[in-house]
Scaffold this motif. Structure first.
Motif, PDB file in Angstrom:
ATOM      1  N   LEU A   4      -5.769 -91.296 -16.932  1.00 18.96           N
ATOM      2  CA  LEU A   4      -4.377 -90.925 -17.174  1.00 18.96           C
ATOM      3  C   LEU A   4      -4.189 -90.377 -18.582  1.00 18.96           C
ATOM      4  O   LEU A   4      -3.424 -89.437 -18.795  1.00 18.96           O
ATOM      5  CB  LEU A   4      -3.464 -92.141 -16.962  1.00 18.96           C
ATOM      6  CG  LEU A   4      -3.224 -92.575 -15.516  1.00 18.96           C
ATOM      7  CD1 LEU A   4      -2.338 -93.798 -15.470  1.00 18.96           C
ATOM      8  CD2 LEU A   4      -2.591 -91.454 -14.696  1.00 18.96           C
ATOM      9  N   ILE A   5      -4.900 -90.985 -19.567  1.00 17.07           N
ATOM     10  CA  ILE A   5      -4.795 -90.517 -20.955  1.00 17.07           C
ATOM     11  C   ILE A   5      -5.262 -89.069 -21.071  1.00 17.07           C
ATOM     12  O   ILE A   5      -4.760 -88.300 -21.894  1.00 17.07           O
ATOM     13  CB  ILE A   5      -5.609 -91.424 -21.902  1.00 17.07           C
ATOM     14  CG1 ILE A   5      -5.058 -92.850 -21.862  1.00 17.07           C
ATOM     15  CG2 ILE A   5      -5.583 -90.892 -23.324  1.00 17.07           C
ATOM     16  CD1 ILE A   5      -3.632 -93.008 -22.304  1.00 17.07           C
ATOM     17  N   LEU A  94       3.137 -88.133  -9.393  1.00 17.61           N
ATOM     18  CA  LEU A  94       3.090 -89.151  -8.351  1.00 17.61           C
ATOM     19  C   LEU A  94       4.009 -88.783  -7.196  1.00 17.61           C
ATOM     20  O   LEU A  94       3.633 -88.876  -6.025  1.00 17.61           O
ATOM     21  CB  LEU A  94       3.488 -90.501  -8.945  1.00 17.61           C
ATOM     22  CG  LEU A  94       3.212 -91.748  -8.109  1.00 17.61           C
ATOM     23  CD1 LEU A  94       1.713 -91.922  -7.871  1.00 17.61           C
ATOM     24  CD2 LEU A  94       3.761 -92.981  -8.804  1.00 17.61           C
ATOM     25  N   PHE A  95       5.215 -88.334  -7.533  1.00 16.83           N
ATOM     26  CA  PHE A  95       6.183 -87.962  -6.499  1.00 16.83           C
ATOM     27  C   PHE A  95       5.685 -86.770  -5.690  1.00 16.83           C
ATOM     28  O   PHE A  95       5.749 -86.760  -4.455  1.00 16.83           O
ATOM     29  CB  PHE A  95       7.528 -87.631  -7.140  1.00 16.83           C
ATOM     30  CG  PHE A  95       8.610 -87.293  -6.148  1.00 16.83           C
ATOM     31  CD1 PHE A  95       9.288 -88.290  -5.468  1.00 16.83           C
ATOM     32  CD2 PHE A  95       8.942 -85.972  -5.876  1.00 16.83           C
ATOM     33  CE1 PHE A  95      10.274 -87.986  -4.541  1.00 16.83           C
ATOM     34  CE2 PHE A  95       9.927 -85.655  -4.958  1.00 16.83           C
ATOM     35  CZ  PHE A  95      10.595 -86.667  -4.292  1.00 16.83           C
ATOM     36  N   GLU A  96       5.163 -85.751  -6.384  1.00 19.95           N
ATOM     37  CA  GLU A  96       4.657 -84.561  -5.695  1.00 19.95           C
ATOM     38  C   GLU A  96       3.467 -84.910  -4.805  1.00 19.95           C
ATOM     39  O   GLU A  96       3.305 -84.344  -3.721  1.00 19.95           O
ATOM     40  CB  GLU A  96       4.252 -83.491  -6.717  1.00 19.95           C
ATOM     41  CG  GLU A  96       5.456 -82.844  -7.410  1.00 19.95           C
ATOM     42  CD  GLU A  96       5.038 -81.853  -8.479  1.00 19.95           C
ATOM     43  OE1 GLU A  96       3.840 -81.848  -8.846  1.00 19.95           O
ATOM     44  OE2 GLU A  96       5.912 -81.097  -8.949  1.00 19.95           O
ATOM     45  N   TYR A 303      -2.963-104.444 -22.610  1.00 23.19           N
ATOM     46  CA  TYR A 303      -3.830-103.487 -21.929  1.00 23.19           C
ATOM     47  C   TYR A 303      -4.135-103.854 -20.476  1.00 23.19           C
ATOM     48  O   TYR A 303      -4.059-102.985 -19.594  1.00 23.19           O
ATOM     49  CB  TYR A 303      -5.136-103.311 -22.701  1.00 23.19           C
ATOM     50  CG  TYR A 303      -6.114-102.400 -22.000  1.00 23.19           C
ATOM     51  CD1 TYR A 303      -5.932-101.011 -22.046  1.00 23.19           C
ATOM     52  CD2 TYR A 303      -7.178-102.914 -21.271  1.00 23.19           C
ATOM     53  CE1 TYR A 303      -6.815-100.169 -21.389  1.00 23.19           C
ATOM     54  CE2 TYR A 303      -8.059-102.074 -20.611  1.00 23.19           C
ATOM     55  CZ  TYR A 303      -7.873-100.703 -20.672  1.00 23.19           C
ATOM     56  OH  TYR A 303      -8.725 -99.869 -20.009  1.00 23.19           O
ATOM     57  N   PRO A 304      -4.498-105.112 -20.169  1.00 15.15           N
ATOM     58  CA  PRO A 304      -4.845-105.418 -18.767  1.00 15.15           C
ATOM     59  C   PRO A 304      -3.720-105.102 -17.786  1.00 15.15           C
ATOM     60  O   PRO A 304      -3.971-104.555 -16.705  1.00 15.15           O
ATOM     61  CB  PRO A 304      -5.144-106.924 -18.803  1.00 15.15           C
ATOM     62  CG  PRO A 304      -5.545-107.192 -20.202  1.00 15.15           C
ATOM     63  CD  PRO A 304      -4.706-106.285 -21.033  1.00 15.15           C
ATOM     64  N   ARG A 305      -2.483-105.437 -18.152  1.00 16.05           N
ATOM     65  CA  ARG A 305      -1.367-105.155 -17.244  1.00 16.05           C
ATOM     66  C   ARG A 305      -1.170-103.648 -17.090  1.00 16.05           C
ATOM     67  O   ARG A 305      -0.957-103.158 -15.983  1.00 16.05           O
ATOM     68  CB  ARG A 305      -0.093-105.801 -17.787  1.00 16.05           C
ATOM     69  CG  ARG A 305       1.056-105.760 -16.790  1.00 16.05           C
ATOM     70  CD  ARG A 305       2.180-106.660 -17.222  1.00 16.05           C
ATOM     71  NE  ARG A 305       3.236-106.685 -16.212  1.00 16.05           N
ATOM     72  CZ  ARG A 305       4.312-107.430 -16.296  1.00 16.05           C
ATOM     73  NH1 ARG A 305       4.488-108.235 -17.330  1.00 16.05           N
ATOM     74  NH2 ARG A 305       5.236-107.408 -15.349  1.00 16.05           N
ATOM     75  N   ALA A 306      -1.259-102.931 -18.229  1.00 18.16           N
ATOM     76  CA  ALA A 306      -1.132-101.473 -18.161  1.00 18.16           C
ATOM     77  C   ALA A 306      -2.296-100.874 -17.377  1.00 18.16           C
ATOM     78  O   ALA A 306      -2.126 -99.898 -16.637  1.00 18.16           O
ATOM     79  CB  ALA A 306      -1.085-100.881 -19.564  1.00 18.16           C
ATOM     80  N   SER A 307      -3.489-101.470 -17.532  1.00 17.01           N
ATOM     81  CA  SER A 307      -4.666-100.968 -16.823  1.00 17.01           C
ATOM     82  C   SER A 307      -4.520-101.149 -15.319  1.00 17.01           C
ATOM     83  O   SER A 307      -4.873-100.260 -14.533  1.00 17.01           O
ATOM     84  CB  SER A 307      -5.910-101.709 -17.314  1.00 17.01           C
ATOM     85  OG  SER A 307      -7.053-101.269 -16.639  1.00 17.01           O
ATOM     86  N   VAL A 308      -3.995-102.306 -14.901  1.00 13.34           N
ATOM     87  CA  VAL A 308      -3.741-102.537 -13.475  1.00 13.34           C
ATOM     88  C   VAL A 308      -2.750-101.504 -12.943  1.00 13.34           C
ATOM     89  O   VAL A 308      -2.948-100.916 -11.868  1.00 13.34           O
ATOM     90  CB  VAL A 308      -3.199-103.969 -13.252  1.00 13.34           C
ATOM     91  CG1 VAL A 308      -2.706-104.132 -11.821  1.00 13.34           C
ATOM     92  CG2 VAL A 308      -4.279-104.995 -13.547  1.00 13.34           C
ATOM     93  N   SER A 309      -1.684-101.267 -13.713  1.00 16.38           N
ATOM     94  CA  SER A 309      -0.681-100.276 -13.305  1.00 16.38           C
ATOM     95  C   SER A 309      -1.287 -98.881 -13.220  1.00 16.38           C
ATOM     96  O   SER A 309      -1.007 -98.132 -12.287  1.00 16.38           O
ATOM     97  CB  SER A 309       0.497-100.282 -14.297  1.00 16.38           C
ATOM     98  OG  SER A 309       1.203-101.496 -14.246  1.00 16.38           O
ATOM     99  N   ALA A 310      -2.132 -98.547 -14.201  1.00 14.07           N
ATOM    100  CA  ALA A 310      -2.779 -97.229 -14.203  1.00 14.07           C
ATOM    101  C   ALA A 310      -3.681 -97.066 -12.983  1.00 14.07           C
ATOM    102  O   ALA A 310      -3.713 -96.003 -12.352  1.00 14.07           O
ATOM    103  CB  ALA A 310      -3.583 -97.043 -15.489  1.00 14.07           C
ATOM    104  N   SER A 311      -4.406 -98.132 -12.624  1.00 19.78           N
ATOM    105  CA  SER A 311      -5.290 -98.073 -11.447  1.00 19.78           C
ATOM    106  C   SER A 311      -4.477 -97.859 -10.173  1.00 19.78           C
ATOM    107  O   SER A 311      -4.898 -97.119  -9.281  1.00 19.78           O
ATOM    108  CB  SER A 311      -6.096 -99.370 -11.339  1.00 19.78           C
ATOM    109  OG  SER A 311      -6.920 -99.539 -12.465  1.00 19.78           O
ATOM    110  N   ILE A 317      -2.652 -90.988  -6.773  1.00 24.26           N
ATOM    111  CA  ILE A 317      -2.915 -89.602  -7.186  1.00 24.26           C
ATOM    112  C   ILE A 317      -4.291 -89.126  -6.723  1.00 24.26           C
ATOM    113  O   ILE A 317      -4.466 -87.958  -6.351  1.00 24.26           O
ATOM    114  CB  ILE A 317      -2.781 -89.465  -8.724  1.00 24.26           C
ATOM    115  CG1 ILE A 317      -1.315 -89.676  -9.134  1.00 24.26           C
ATOM    116  CG2 ILE A 317      -3.261 -88.097  -9.204  1.00 24.26           C
ATOM    117  CD1 ILE A 317      -1.076 -89.652 -10.628  1.00 24.26           C
ATOM    118  N   ASP A 318      -5.278 -90.034  -6.697  1.00 23.95           N
ATOM    119  CA  ASP A 318      -6.642 -89.648  -6.307  1.00 23.95           C
ATOM    120  C   ASP A 318      -6.865 -89.673  -4.798  1.00 23.95           C
ATOM    121  O   ASP A 318      -7.936 -89.303  -4.329  1.00 23.95           O
ATOM    122  CB  ASP A 318      -7.662 -90.590  -6.965  1.00 23.95           C
ATOM    123  CG  ASP A 318      -7.746 -90.387  -8.471  1.00 23.95           C
ATOM    124  OD1 ASP A 318      -7.295 -89.323  -8.941  1.00 23.95           O
ATOM    125  OD2 ASP A 318      -8.224 -91.292  -9.173  1.00 23.95           O
TER     126      ASP A 318
END
Length: 582
Positions: A4-5, A94-96, A303-311, A317-318
């Motif tokens: 994402l970064i 994400l929406f698209e 970071y862990p919470r943000a990392s879970v959200s990013a995953s 998206i993937d």
């Protein structure tokens, strides 16, 4: 998270670079303050010092503090802008992506989960970027710079500071080990709460009709209790951080001054002033070191919470779309023609075919009806025409071109779809009938409403065509929603109409008049009608009879009565022999 970064733009990196420079400036100013404090301490203890010199040093301190404040304000604005724009782009992507999903991908993700990912998960990442960028840059710079400043000031003080940092890290790591596993399940629990809320709102009529309010309350309470207990546990454990931090900081300050007193007592008269000054400046720098490690620890906690959200976001998206967009946008030689050639279909991961070897053809202006018992595959045929799914075997041709070759927008432009369950959007009647088209003429909307037998109830509404329809059409009846949905398809003026059991909510009279108006007003268009009622399809040019996913009859009404046993059974279950013989 790193994937994402990588979505950062050049402008974002430029703003981050400016933020780094401002943070360097801010740290330099913050670390200059103890130097001026040391100088003030020396001046106060020196005989004959003029007050103006003390005030001058104090003025420098104020300038440093003011400059640090302005730099912090600028950095806060820049990183907030970067995180907000990143959040905007990610939410849009994400929406698209969800918009491009076929029915197969949509079944992979629950609606409540997609809502959480689009809102709560992206907010977690936005907060991490906004705070993390500042802390991640500022903390190591401050720590290294402060350590360099205190080197050589006294090994005793350095040892005390080192012990304090180690204790702080042990506390933080212990808290992380306890809390992080629960952080990872919080997002799924939020998904569950969203799903329960959505279920309750969508099914409110059924819930009330069956007096199931208490059951739903208990069901929600159970899920809510699990989330509350998990969050409460996390907050209780994390609340230990603050008192521990202050205890360690105060302990370090006390240690530094205790060590300082011991050193001063054992020093000569001329060395005491230098030791005292070093003690004051060391105390300030030690706090900076401690706070730097604390900020770094906070990043590791976030970071862990943000990392879970990013995953979870990357998972959406993937996800590869199974329905690939074609390139065909050109004009076709034929118009309004649709053909199934040996089409078979089974759902992904299923063993049995839903449809097997289906073949039929409808030409321009034809009305082709599809009928069969429940579960025979009627609505599946509609899903295949609309390319909500792709055929497993065979091919579907629209105007002589395989629908897999069409650009999806071009394909859907040719089709006017009326779903089995009418979908209404929050907006006026005009908005709902002209949906998806810009500047649809009022004359065209009114004509579509007239053909769909919707004029009467629309004209009776206080604001007529500007009257508001609530999301889901909760302020109009089922039959009215169905007529508005049919009017929407007519206003689009497509080549091919696809009606998926769209007349079931209408009374027999309205059904008859509406079909008569359709026949007269859309002569050039082809109609595909999926229906349960024999009366709806009795005059169709071609009727396809399905049974257990197979074609058991194709022809006109009278021919099928004679030749197709399944059709005759369906017909006799709805109409008498006398009515069928007319």
């Amino acid at each position: 998270m790193l994937k994402l970064i990588k979505e950062f733009k050049k402008k974002d990196f430029m703003l981050i670079f400016i933020s780094v420079l401002l943070i360097l400036f801010q740290v330099w100013l913050d670390l200059k303050l103890p130097d001026y404090m040391t100088e003030i301490t020396r001046l106060v203890q020196t005989e004959g010092t003029k007050i103006s010199k003390v005030l001058t040093q104090g003025g420098y301190m104020l300038l440093c503090a003011g400059g640090s404040l302005l730099a912090a304000f600028a950095v806060g604005y820049l990183v907030s802008y970067v995180s907000a724009t990143f959040s905007k782009r990610t939410r849009k992507s994400l929406f698209e992506k969800v918009q491009s999903f076929s029915m197969e991908e949509m079944k992979k993700f629950r609606t409540s989960s997609l809502i959480t990912r689009t809102t709560n998960d992206i907010t977690n990442i936005q907060m991490f970027i906004a705070m993390g960028l500042q802390m991640l840059i500022k903390s190591p710079i401050t720590a290294v710079w402060a350590i360099l400043k205190i080197l050589g000031k006294g090994w005793e003080w350095s040892l005390a500071t080192f012990i304090a940092v180690i204790v702080l890290l042990i506390v933080i790591i212990s808290l992380m080990v306890i809390v992080l596993p629960r952080f990872k399940i919080v997002q799924k629990l939020i998904d569950n709460i969203n799903g329960l809320t959505r279920e309750n709102l969508n099914g409110i009529r059924v819930i009330r009709a069956f007096n199931a309010e208490k059951y739903q309350e208990d069901k929600f309470e159970e899920g809510n209790d699990v989330l509350t207990k998990t969050q409460t546990f996390n907050q209780k454990v994390m609340s230990i951080m603050s008192p521990c931090m202050y205890l360690i900081m105060n302990f370090l300050t006390l240690s530094i001054y205790t060590i300082g007193v011991s050193l001063i007592n054992g020093a000569g008269m001329f060395d005491r002033l230098d030791i005292f000054s070093n003690m004051v400046v060391f105390s300030s720098y030690a706090m900076q070191v401690l706070m730097s490690f604390l900020m770094l620890a906070m990043i590791f906690i976030m970071y862990p919470r943000a990392s879970v959200s990013a995953s979870r976001i990357r998972e959406v998206i993937d996800t590869e779309e199974k329905i690939k967009d074609g390139n065909f946008k050109n004009d076709t030689k034929v118009y309004g023609e649709i053909e199934f050639k040996n089409v078979s279909f089974k759902y992904p991961d299923a063993d049995e075919y839903i449809l097997e070897n289906i073949s039929f053809k409808a030409k321009k202006g034809d009305t082709l009806a599809i009928i069969g018992s429940t579960g025979s595959g009627k609505s599946t045929i509609v899903n295949l025409i609309m390319r909500f799914y792709d055929v497993t075997d065979g091919e579907i041709l629209v105007d002589g071109v395989n629908i897999k070759d069409y650009n999806l927008e071009s394909l859907h432009e040719k089709l006017g779809y009326v779903p089995q369950r009418a979908v209404m959007f929050d907006g006026s009647v005009n908005y709902n009938i002209g949906y998806g088209k810009n500047n649809v003429p009022e004359k065209q909307i009114k004509k579509a409403a007239k053909v769909a037998q919707a004029t009467e109830f629309i004209e009776n509404m206080p604001e007529k065509y500007e009257a508001n329809i609530a999301a889901g059409g909760t302020n109009i009846s089922g039959g009215q929603k169905q007529r508005v949905a049919i009017a929407r398809a007519i206003a689009k003026n497509p080549e091919i109409f696809v009606f998926d059991d769209s007349f079931s909510a209408l009374d027999y009279k309205t059904d008859y008049v509406l079909r008569k108006e359709l026949k007269e007003n859309i002569k050039e268009a082809t109609s595909i009608i999926v229906a349960q009622r024999i009366g709806t399809i009795i005059n169709a040019d071609t009727i396809v009879v399905l049974d257990k996913g197979k074609t058991v009859g194709i022809g006109k009404h009278k021919d099928l009565l004679k030749k197709c046993k399944v059709y005759k059974e369906i017909a006799l279950s709805q109409l008498s022999k006398e009515e069928l013989s007319k």
